[in-house]
Design a protein around this motif. Structure first.
Motif, PDB file in Angstrom:
ATOM      1  N   SER A  14      46.866  42.900  60.342  1.00 16.78           N
ATOM      2  CA  SER A  14      46.042  41.757  60.736  1.00 16.78           C
ATOM      3  C   SER A  14      44.599  41.934  60.270  1.00 16.78           C
ATOM      4  O   SER A  14      43.946  40.969  59.875  1.00 16.78           O
ATOM      5  N   TYR A  15      44.100  43.167  60.284  1.00 13.09           N
ATOM      6  CA  TYR A  15      42.757  43.420  59.763  1.00 13.09           C
ATOM      7  C   TYR A  15      42.731  43.151  58.253  1.00 13.09           C
ATOM      8  O   TYR A  15      41.808  42.522  57.750  1.00 13.09           O
ATOM      9  N   GLY A  16      43.732  43.612  57.547  1.00  5.58           N
ATOM     10  CA  GLY A  16      43.814  43.369  56.108  1.00  5.58           C
ATOM     11  C   GLY A  16      43.859  41.887  55.794  1.00  5.58           C
ATOM     12  O   GLY A  16      43.201  41.421  54.856  1.00  5.58           O
ATOM     13  N   ASP A  17      44.603  41.121  56.577  1.00  4.03           N
ATOM     14  CA  ASP A  17      44.668  39.672  56.385  1.00  4.03           C
ATOM     15  C   ASP A  17      43.298  39.026  56.592  1.00  4.03           C
ATOM     16  O   ASP A  17      42.889  38.150  55.831  1.00  4.03           O
ATOM     17  N   ARG A  18      42.576  39.441  57.641  1.00  2.22           N
ATOM     18  CA  ARG A  18      41.239  38.896  57.903  1.00  2.22           C
ATOM     19  C   ARG A  18      40.287  39.253  56.766  1.00  2.22           C
ATOM     20  O   ARG A  18      39.487  38.423  56.332  1.00  2.22           O
ATOM     21  N   LEU A  19      40.362  40.481  56.298  1.00  2.00           N
ATOM     22  CA  LEU A  19      39.496  40.940  55.217  1.00  2.00           C
ATOM     23  C   LEU A  19      39.710  40.109  53.951  1.00  2.00           C
ATOM     24  O   LEU A  19      38.755  39.613  53.344  1.00  2.00           O
ATOM     25  N   ILE A  20      40.963  39.908  53.572  1.00  5.04           N
ATOM     26  CA  ILE A  20      41.277  39.107  52.392  1.00  5.04           C
ATOM     27  C   ILE A  20      40.860  37.655  52.604  1.00  5.04           C
ATOM     28  O   ILE A  20      40.298  37.019  51.709  1.00  5.04           O
ATOM     29  N   SER A  21      41.101  37.122  53.786  1.00  7.20           N
ATOM     30  CA  SER A  21      40.755  35.736  54.069  1.00  7.20           C
ATOM     31  C   SER A  21      39.261  35.494  53.907  1.00  7.20           C
ATOM     32  O   SER A  21      38.847  34.526  53.267  1.00  7.20           O
ATOM     33  N   VAL A  22      38.460  36.362  54.471  1.00  5.70           N
ATOM     34  CA  VAL A  22      37.017  36.191  54.378  1.00  5.70           C
ATOM     35  C   VAL A  22      36.545  36.399  52.952  1.00  5.70           C
ATOM     36  O   VAL A  22      35.796  35.585  52.403  1.00  5.70           O
ATOM     37  N   ASP A  23      36.976  37.476  52.320  1.00 10.42           N
ATOM     38  CA  ASP A  23      36.482  37.816  50.983  1.00 10.42           C
ATOM     39  C   ASP A  23      36.947  36.829  49.915  1.00 10.42           C
ATOM     40  O   ASP A  23      36.133  36.335  49.137  1.00 10.42           O
ATOM     41  N   LEU A  24      38.212  36.539  49.858  1.00 10.66           N
ATOM     42  CA  LEU A  24      38.740  35.703  48.775  1.00 10.66           C
ATOM     43  C   LEU A  24      38.686  34.218  49.091  1.00 10.66           C
ATOM     44  O   LEU A  24      38.186  33.426  48.295  1.00 10.66           O
ATOM     45  N   THR A  25      39.191  33.834  50.250  1.00  8.03           N
ATOM     46  CA  THR A  25      39.220  32.415  50.596  1.00  8.03           C
ATOM     47  C   THR A  25      37.805  31.880  50.775  1.00  8.03           C
ATOM     48  O   THR A  25      37.477  30.791  50.280  1.00  8.03           O
ATOM     49  N   GLY A  26      36.963  32.641  51.447  1.00  5.09           N
ATOM     50  CA  GLY A  26      35.574  32.210  51.633  1.00  5.09           C
ATOM     51  C   GLY A  26      34.859  32.020  50.313  1.00  5.09           C
ATOM     52  O   GLY A  26      34.163  31.022  50.102  1.00  5.09           O
ATOM     53  N   THR A  27      35.034  32.956  49.402  1.00  9.31           N
ATOM     54  CA  THR A  27      34.406  32.858  48.087  1.00  9.31           C
ATOM     55  C   THR A  27      34.937  31.657  47.320  1.00  9.31           C
ATOM     56  O   THR A  27      34.165  30.902  46.712  1.00  9.31           O
TER      57      THR A  27
END
Length: 55
Positions: A14-27
């Protein structure tokens, strides 16, 4: 990198999912809005990011 106060080797999915979501989706979402504004202003490219937009 420390994930939720845990060593990086112990972070959960779940931490990995949040990290990817913020980094990639946000960008990607920010870039989408920036590109739409550039097109409104008649710009087709920028010096930091080269984009080819069909006319």
């Amino acid at each position: 990198m420390r994930a939720d106060n845990k060593p990086a080797a112990d972070f959960d999915e779940s931490y990995g999912d949040r990290l990817i979501s913020v980094d990639l989706t946000g960008t990607a979402l920010c870039m989408k809005d920036e590109l739409q504004q550039m097109l409104k202003q008649g710009r087709r490219s920028t010096s930091t990011l080269e984009i080819n937009v069909p006319e």
